[in-house]
Scaffold this motif. Structure first.
Motif, short mmCIF file in Angstrom:
data_model
loop_
_atom_site.label_atom_id
_atom_site.label_comp_id
_atom_site.label_asym_id
_atom_site.label_seq_id
_atom_site.Cartn_x
_atom_site.Cartn_y
_atom_site.Cartn_z
N UNK A 124 0.83 -1.20 0.00
CA UNK A 124 0.00 0.00 0.00
C UNK A 124 0.88 1.26 0.00
N UNK A 125 1.91 1.25 0.81
CA UNK A 125 2.81 2.40 0.89
C UNK A 125 3.51 2.61 -0.45
N UNK A 126 3.99 1.53 -1.05
CA UNK A 126 4.65 1.60 -2.35
C UNK A 126 3.72 2.22 -3.39
N UNK A 127 2.49 1.72 -3.47
CA UNK A 127 1.51 2.23 -4.43
C UNK A 127 1.20 3.70 -4.18
N UNK A 128 0.99 4.05 -2.93
CA UNK A 128 0.66 5.44 -2.58
C UNK A 128 1.80 6.38 -2.94
N UNK A 129 3.02 6.01 -2.61
CA UNK A 129 4.17 6.88 -2.91
C UNK A 129 4.36 7.05 -4.41
N UNK A 130 4.19 5.98 -5.19
CA UNK A 130 4.29 6.11 -6.65
C UNK A 130 3.21 7.04 -7.18
N UNK A 131 2.00 6.89 -6.66
CA UNK A 131 0.89 7.75 -7.07
C UNK A 131 1.20 9.21 -6.74
N UNK A 132 1.79 9.46 -5.59
CA UNK A 132 2.12 10.83 -5.17
C UNK A 132 3.13 11.49 -6.09
N UNK A 133 4.03 10.69 -6.69
CA UNK A 133 5.01 11.30 -7.60
C UNK A 133 4.54 11.22 -9.05
N UNK A 134 3.23 11.02 -9.20
CA UNK A 134 2.56 11.10 -10.49
C UNK A 134 2.93 9.99 -11.48
N UNK B 209 -7.02 -1.61 -13.06
CA UNK B 209 -6.51 -0.38 -12.46
C UNK B 209 -7.39 0.03 -11.28
N UNK B 210 -8.67 -0.28 -11.36
CA UNK B 210 -9.60 0.09 -10.28
C UNK B 210 -9.18 -0.52 -8.95
N UNK B 211 -8.66 -1.74 -8.99
CA UNK B 211 -8.19 -2.39 -7.76
C UNK B 211 -7.08 -1.55 -7.13
N UNK B 212 -6.15 -1.13 -7.96
CA UNK B 212 -5.03 -0.32 -7.47
C UNK B 212 -5.52 1.00 -6.89
N UNK B 213 -6.38 1.68 -7.64
CA UNK B 213 -6.83 3.00 -7.21
C UNK B 213 -7.74 2.94 -6.00
N UNK B 214 -8.61 1.96 -5.95
CA UNK B 214 -9.60 1.90 -4.87
C UNK B 214 -9.08 1.26 -3.59
N UNK B 215 -8.13 0.34 -3.71
CA UNK B 215 -7.68 -0.39 -2.52
C UNK B 215 -6.24 -0.11 -2.11
N UNK B 216 -5.39 0.26 -3.05
CA UNK B 216 -3.98 0.34 -2.74
C UNK B 216 -3.40 1.75 -2.65
N UNK B 217 -4.01 2.71 -3.31
CA UNK B 217 -3.49 4.07 -3.19
C UNK B 217 -4.36 4.83 -2.19
N UNK B 218 -3.70 5.63 -1.39
CA UNK B 218 -4.39 6.38 -0.35
C UNK B 218 -4.02 7.85 -0.49
N UNK B 219 -5.01 8.71 -0.34
CA UNK B 219 -4.77 10.14 -0.44
C UNK B 219 -4.37 10.64 0.94
N UNK B 220 -3.18 11.19 1.01
CA UNK B 220 -2.67 11.70 2.29
C UNK B 220 -3.04 13.18 2.43
N UNK B 221 -2.95 13.69 3.64
CA UNK B 221 -3.19 15.12 3.87
C UNK B 221 -2.21 15.95 3.06
N UNK B 222 -0.97 15.49 2.98
CA UNK B 222 0.05 16.22 2.21
C UNK B 222 -0.33 16.30 0.73
N UNK B 223 -0.85 15.21 0.19
CA UNK B 223 -1.27 15.20 -1.21
C UNK B 223 -2.41 16.19 -1.44
#
Length: 85
Positions: free
Chosen positions: A27-37, A52-66
């Protein structure tokens, strides 16, 4: 896998941190990759997801910083868009 779990558990204990499972790292890996676009399609493929929906809905998380960065980006865009008015 058991060695990795043991190392992670020992590391958490050593630094007095709450233990967590190795799956959290995906989850952290996916989120960090998403954060760097990085493209969600690429992230999905790296994680081995067929949708892709699995990745976006379950593995990437929107942080306050994002969210904060998104607002700053919007403000820059807005200021540029309306600077001559």
């Amino acid at each position: 896998p058991n060695n990795i779990r043991r190392i992670l558990r020992n590391l958490c204990d050593k630094i007095d941190m709450k233990r967590f499972g190795t799956h959290v790292l995906r989850h952290t890996f996916a989120t960090r990759l998403f954060e760097i676009k990085i493209s969600p399609k690429i992230i999905s493929q790296l994680l081995g997801h067929t949708k892709v929906e699995t990745t976006l809905n379950l593995y990437t998380h929107v942080t306050d910083e994002t969210k904060f960065d998104a607002i700053k980006d919007y403000e820059k865009f807005r200021d540029e868009e309306f600077k001559d008015e």
